[in-house]
Design a protein around this motif. Structure first.
Motif, PDB file in Angstrom:
ATOM      1  N   UNK A  42      -2.961 -36.068  29.115  1.00 57.58           N
ATOM      2  CA  UNK A  42      -3.982 -36.323  28.104  1.00 57.58           C
ATOM      3  C   UNK A  42      -4.718 -37.628  28.417  1.00 57.58           C
ATOM      4  N   UNK A  43      -5.929 -37.729  27.876  1.00 61.15           N
ATOM      5  CA  UNK A  43      -6.674 -38.991  28.032  1.00 61.15           C
ATOM      6  C   UNK A  43      -5.907 -40.140  27.388  1.00 61.15           C
ATOM      7  N   UNK A  44      -5.225 -39.845  26.298  1.00 60.19           N
ATOM      8  CA  UNK A  44      -4.446 -40.889  25.621  1.00 60.19           C
ATOM      9  C   UNK A  44      -3.334 -41.423  26.523  1.00 60.19           C
ATOM     10  N   UNK A  45      -2.781 -40.562  27.367  1.00 58.77           N
ATOM     11  CA  UNK A  45      -1.726 -40.995  28.291  1.00 58.77           C
ATOM     12  C   UNK A  45      -2.273 -41.916  29.366  1.00 58.77           C
ATOM     13  N   UNK A  46      -3.569 -41.901  29.591  1.00 58.46           N
ATOM     14  CA  UNK A  46      -4.218 -42.836  30.513  1.00 58.46           C
ATOM     15  C   UNK A  46      -4.641 -44.088  29.746  1.00 58.46           C
ATOM     16  N   UNK A  47      -5.211 -43.890  28.576  1.00 54.59           N
ATOM     17  CA  UNK A  47      -5.775 -44.987  27.798  1.00 54.59           C
ATOM     18  C   UNK A  47      -4.710 -45.959  27.289  1.00 54.59           C
ATOM     19  N   UNK A  48      -3.600 -45.445  26.781  1.00 57.61           N
ATOM     20  CA  UNK A  48      -2.572 -46.327  26.178  1.00 57.61           C
ATOM     21  C   UNK A  48      -2.000 -47.333  27.172  1.00 57.61           C
ATOM     22  N   UNK A  49      -1.564 -46.911  28.367  1.00 56.76           N
ATOM     23  CA  UNK A  49      -1.060 -47.912  29.310  1.00 56.76           C
ATOM     24  C   UNK A  49      -2.149 -48.891  29.776  1.00 56.76           C
ATOM     25  N   UNK A  50      -3.386 -48.424  29.881  1.00 57.93           N
ATOM     26  CA  UNK A  50      -4.469 -49.314  30.307  1.00 57.93           C
ATOM     27  C   UNK A  50      -4.711 -50.444  29.327  1.00 57.93           C
ATOM     28  N   UNK A  51      -4.544 -50.178  28.053  1.00 56.80           N
ATOM     29  CA  UNK A  51      -4.769 -51.243  27.067  1.00 56.80           C
ATOM     30  C   UNK A  51      -3.472 -51.987  26.747  1.00 56.80           C
ATOM     31  N   UNK A  52      -2.388 -51.602  27.395  1.00 58.97           N
ATOM     32  CA  UNK A  52      -1.118 -52.284  27.181  1.00 58.97           C
ATOM     33  C   UNK A  52      -0.364 -51.797  25.972  1.00 58.97           C
TER      34      UNK A  52
END
Length: 93
Positions: A42-52
């Protein structure tokens, strides 16, 4: 007392920081949506680690490292060639 066979890994056992993931993605000229599609997450699985906001799983960390470090892997995954690959290599004659 735990009978845990493998030594426990200290955190973080994933990418050192969120800037590495985002930097690698930007360097590869991919949006979060494109990376998510290539890795089939999911996009969230990319977005969450990117924002810490989350540490990705060890398996996702390994997949991301392969994706960003090996252009052949990135090409296979971004062009959806993965389904045509066999599960095992045939022995060389």
């Amino acid at each position: 007392m735990s009978n845990h066979k493998y030594p426990k890994k200290p955190f973080p056992w994933t990418c050192t920081n969120c800037w590495q993931i985002q930097g690698a993605r930007v360097k590869a000229n991919l949006t979060q949506a494109q990376l998510a599609a290539a890795l089939e997450i999911t996009e969230a699985a990319v977005e969450r680690p990117e924002r810490g906001g989350q540490i990705q799983t060890r398996s996702l960390d390994k997949l991301m490292r392969l994706f960003f470090c090996l252009p052949q892997v990135r090409e296979i995954l971004t062009t959806q060639q993965i389904s045509s690959l066999p599960y095992s290599m045939s022995p060389q004659a």
